[in-house]
Write a protein that holds these residues in place. Structure first.
Motif, PDB file in Angstrom:
ATOM      1  N   GLN A  73      -1.317   3.740   3.813  1.00 62.36           N
ATOM      2  CA  GLN A  73      -2.561   2.838   3.255  1.00 62.36           C
ATOM      3  C   GLN A  73      -1.414   1.606   3.055  1.00 62.36           C
ATOM      4  OE1 GLN A  73      -3.368   4.611  -0.033  1.00 62.36           O
ATOM      5  NE2 GLN A  73      -5.901   4.442   0.706  1.00 62.36           N
ATOM      6  N   ALA A  96       0.602   0.238   1.253  1.00 62.27           N
ATOM      7  CA  ALA A  96       0.292  -0.105  -0.285  1.00 62.27           C
ATOM      8  C   ALA A  96       2.138  -0.317  -1.016  1.00 62.27           C
ATOM      9  CB  ALA A  96      -0.522   0.121  -0.847  1.00 62.27           C
ATOM     10  N   ARG A 116      -3.765  -5.341   7.591  1.00 61.93           N
ATOM     11  CA  ARG A 116      -3.417  -4.172   6.146  1.00 61.93           C
ATOM     12  C   ARG A 116      -4.449  -5.247   5.156  1.00 61.93           C
ATOM     13  NH1 ARG A 116      -0.226  -4.835   1.982  1.00 61.93           N
ATOM     14  NH2 ARG A 116       0.024  -6.113   2.530  1.00 61.93           N
ATOM     15  N   ARG A 117      -4.521  -6.819   5.088  1.00 63.12           N
ATOM     16  CA  ARG A 117      -5.484  -7.413   4.402  1.00 63.12           C
ATOM     17  C   ARG A 117      -6.378  -7.123   4.237  1.00 63.12           C
ATOM     18  NH1 ARG A 117      -1.431 -12.165   2.867  1.00 63.12           N
ATOM     19  NH2 ARG A 117       0.553 -11.530   2.889  1.00 63.12           N
ATOM     20  N   HIS A 144      -7.560  -3.613   2.461  1.00 66.53           N
ATOM     21  CA  HIS A 144      -7.184  -4.082   1.311  1.00 66.53           C
ATOM     22  C   HIS A 144      -8.385  -4.809   0.260  1.00 66.53           C
ATOM     23  CE1 HIS A 144      -2.822  -1.910   0.730  1.00 66.53           C
ATOM     24  NE2 HIS A 144      -3.218  -1.747   1.877  1.00 66.53           N
TER      25      HIS A 144
END
Length: 408
Positions: free
Chosen positions: A47, A49, A374-375, A378
């Motif tokens: 993920q 993270a 990615r952001r 999230h």
């Protein structure tokens, strides 16, 4: 032969007979011969993270895991930059991104002398170190196919059978040439079922598709798997866009009897001219962005979902093709309904405007395409407090001319 050349040659030679769990020790040994000590690979989890230290067969301790947001290691990963930290005395710690093409794998840290650190990133020592790390990244990708150590390391939770099937089907989620960039994202990582994506970048033509299989669980994953397999087969046989969509529909009718289906959007981009064509089978339309701002939805008369049995006159109508002439720097976003329909605990949809505002901020900050994706993912997870109620898939396609400098 210089010490640096010998270290590279020894690493390459030894790698031919190294299993993936032996890579950390091998890399550390040859990095030290280069003058970079205490080399340690950190791999991004599924993920993206956290960054998990790779110490061979030994599992990573929870205390050694680094978050991508809020650490210097994470900043190196996010921006694909080489970063340096001062240590005690004459030593410096250097963080280097591990990149396969433009696919971000993680970072590697090494300890070097202050004199060598002054030659990072573009002095002689810095160039040798970046070449070494590029070789390590290639080895990680190659060796991942021959064992489970790296796959297990990158997972932070058990994976369901449907998700296992889907992840085995996915292409790398980031790819760039001087003319086109493709960046994808898929959530929830460990329970994803019906959503999937695929793309192919070939001479003069980039083709991409996003699919959303009906329902949830293994059956939904099977729908998406058949759709992608048919898509690849037809694409590789040279079928045009309409014939490809028709062929996928027919294969799914045969496989599932006409009462189960997948929505999809299929696109083709002529990479020399920027002409984009697409067809839509019951799916959210692509979004066109220019200069970081939303221009419009790319609409064309939608066809029914793939694999759904319909009256003969509807089937004969076929798949309409939309066309748009892109400008250099234009971005096209393909997405599934799980992105827009993600709900907060209070029932508020994530929605198109929130998505567009988020993309605009990240484009304005000149973030690389994979970091933008990615952001966004999230932010989706945060909106639903860490757990999506439906799959959410995004695929960002950016076109540019040869004259435009590559961001990566």
């Amino acid at each position: 032969m210089s010490a640096a050349e010998r270290a590279m040659d020894d690493l390459l030679e030894a790698s031919h007979f190294a299993a993936q769990h032996e890579l950390p020790e091998l890399v550390a040994k040859q990095a030290a011969a280069l003058g970079a000590h205490d080399a340690l690979i950190h791999l991004a989890d599924l993920q993206q993270a956290v960054l998990v230290p790779f110490r061979g067969a030994a599992p990573a301790a929870a205390t050694d895991v680094l978050t991508i947001d809020g650490t210097i290691a994470g900043r190196s990963f996010q921006h694909m930059d080489v970063l340096t930290q001062e240590l005690d005395g004459d030593r410096r710690r250097v963080w280097l991104p591990l990149i396969d093409g433009t696919e971000r794998l993680g970072v590697m840290c090494v300890v070097v002398s202050a004199a060598d650190a002054r030659e990072i990133p573009d002095g002689a020592f810095g160039v040798r170190l970046r070449r070494f790390v590029a070789l390590v990244a290639e080895m990680l990708v190659t060796k991942t196919m021959y064992g489970d150590t790296i796959v297990r390391l990158r997972r932070r939770a058990p994976m369901g059978l449907a998700a296992e099937l889907q992840w085995s089907l996915l292409p790398p989620l980031t790819f760039s040439t001087e003319q086109v960039t493709v960046a994808g994202a898929l959530e929830p990582a460990y329970e994803v079922a019906g959503d999937t994506l695929d793309f192919a970048v070939d001479a003069g033509l980039t083709r991409a598709a996003v699919f959303d299989g009906m329902g949830h669980g293994l059956r939904s994953s099977q729908l998406a798997t058949v759709a992608v397999a048919a898509y690849r087969s037809l694409r590789r046989s040279g079928a045009d866009l309409a014939a490809t969509a028709t062929g996928i529909h027919e294969e799914m009718l045969t496989a599932f009897g006409g009462n189960q289906f997948a929505t999809a959007v299929l696109v083709e981009l002529a990479s020399e001219t920027g002409v984009l064509q697409w067809t839509n089978a019951g799916h959210p339309p692509p979004l066109l962005l220019r200069g970081g701002r939303f221009v419009r939805e790319l609409a064309c008369p939608p066809a029914p979902p793939l694999g759904l049995a319909l009256p003969i006159d509807v089937q004969r109508a076929g798949f309409d093709i939309g066309e748009e002439h892109l400008e250099p720097g234009d971005r096209v976003l393909l997405l599934t309904d799980g992105v827009l329909e993600a709900r907060s605990p209070e029932g508020e949809f994530f929605g198109q405007q929130r998505l567009l505002d988020l993309l605009g901020r990240h484009f304005a900050a000149d973030l690389p395409a994979p970091e933008t994706m990615r952001r966004v993912v999230h932010a989706l997870l945060a909106h639903q407090q860490g757990r999506l109620s439906d799959d959410a898939t995004l695929l960002l396609l950016e076109w540019r001319t040869d004259a435009r400098a590559l961001r990566y």
